[in-house]
Design a protein around this motif. Structure first.
Motif, PDB file in Angstrom:
ATOM      1  N   GLN A 106       0.828  -1.204   0.000  1.00  9.29           N
ATOM      2  CA  GLN A 106       0.000   0.000   0.000  1.00  9.29           C
ATOM      3  C   GLN A 106       0.865   1.259   0.000  1.00  9.29           C
ATOM      4  OE1 GLN A 106      -2.435  -0.624   3.477  1.00  9.29           O
ATOM      5  NE2 GLN A 106      -4.159  -1.411   2.255  1.00  9.29           N
ATOM      6  N   ALA A 107       1.962   1.237   0.764  1.00  3.29           N
ATOM      7  CA  ALA A 107       2.847   2.403   0.798  1.00  3.29           C
ATOM      8  C   ALA A 107       3.502   2.613  -0.558  1.00  3.29           C
ATOM      9  CB  ALA A 107       3.908   2.217   1.882  1.00  3.29           C
ATOM     10  N   ALA A 108       3.883   1.525  -1.218  1.00  2.00           N
ATOM     11  CA  ALA A 108       4.486   1.647  -2.550  1.00  2.00           C
ATOM     12  C   ALA A 108       3.459   2.181  -3.547  1.00  2.00           C
ATOM     13  CB  ALA A 108       5.022   0.300  -3.005  1.00  2.00           C
ATOM     14  N   ASP A 109       2.192   1.793  -3.394  1.00  2.00           N
ATOM     15  CA  ASP A 109       1.136   2.267  -4.286  1.00  2.00           C
ATOM     16  C   ASP A 109       0.924   3.764  -4.126  1.00  2.00           C
ATOM     17  OD1 ASP A 109      -0.944   1.943  -6.192  1.00  2.00           O
ATOM     18  OD2 ASP A 109      -2.410   1.975  -4.547  1.00  2.00           O
ATOM     19  N   PRO A 155       5.225   2.439   5.117  1.00  2.00           N
ATOM     20  CA  PRO A 155       3.919   1.786   5.240  1.00  2.00           C
ATOM     21  C   PRO A 155       2.941   2.669   5.995  1.00  2.00           C
ATOM     22  CG  PRO A 155       5.603   0.609   6.502  1.00  2.00           C
ATOM     23  CD  PRO A 155       6.278   1.720   5.797  1.00  2.00           C
ATOM     24  N   ALA A 156       1.673   2.500   5.673  1.00  2.00           N
ATOM     25  CA  ALA A 156       0.616   3.266   6.331  1.00  2.00           C
ATOM     26  C   ALA A 156       0.515   2.854   7.779  1.00  2.00           C
ATOM     27  CB  ALA A 156      -0.707   3.042   5.617  1.00  2.00           C
ATOM     28  N   VAL A 157       0.244   3.807   8.649  1.00  2.00           N
ATOM     29  CA  VAL A 157       0.107   3.526  10.078  1.00  2.00           C
ATOM     30  C   VAL A 157      -1.325   3.102  10.339  1.00  2.00           C
ATOM     31  CG1 VAL A 157       0.275   4.479  12.387  1.00  2.00           C
ATOM     32  CG2 VAL A 157       1.881   5.214  10.627  1.00  2.00           C
TER      33      VAL A 157
END
Length: 138
Positions: A119-122, A128-130
């Protein structure tokens, strides 16, 4: 006078015979000592088993005693006889309170960490999202 040799033929034969006798007796003597040690160990084990047997017989005789049965039922099973008032006082265990306080933060499973990194790469953020939990890479 002629000098006599130090080792005569008879002495040499005697030495060979004595060595042969010593060599032939070494193994039986070693076996004898081994068997004696084994016998003493077996006697000690027999005495230990006999003592255990006597203890079990005494315990068996004790279990036939009705007073012992009542006493054991009261101590181990908290049994109360007719007309008796029995109380059991429970004390809090200190170990459980301490372990509840000192538990480390739960590590998320590997697939959750992987999904957060996807998701963070997207999003293009690189982090990464918290989601309320600290993610730890493995």
């Amino acid at each position: 006078m002629a000098k006599r040799p130090q080792l005569t033929g008879r002495a040499a034969i005697l030495a060979v015979v004595v060595c042969a006798i010593a060599m032939s007796l070494a193994y039986p003597v070693r076996e004898y000592i081994s068997f004696r040690r084994s016998i003493s160990e077996l006697r000690a084990e027999k005495a230990r088993v006999e003592a255990e047997k006597q203890a079990l017989l005494a315990r068996d005789r004790q279990s036939n005693d009705p007073n012992w049965i009542k006493k054991t039922a009261k101590e181990r099973l908290h049994f109360c006889g007719p007309g008796e008032k029995c109380y059991v006082v429970m004390q809090p265990e200190k170990g459980k309170e301490q372990t509840a306080v000192k538990q480390p933060a739960a590590i998320p499973p590997w697939y959750q960490t992987l999904w957060e990194s996807v998701q963070a790469a997207d999003k293009g953020t690189g982090q990464p999202a918290v989601t309320g939990k600290e993610s730890v890479g493995r």
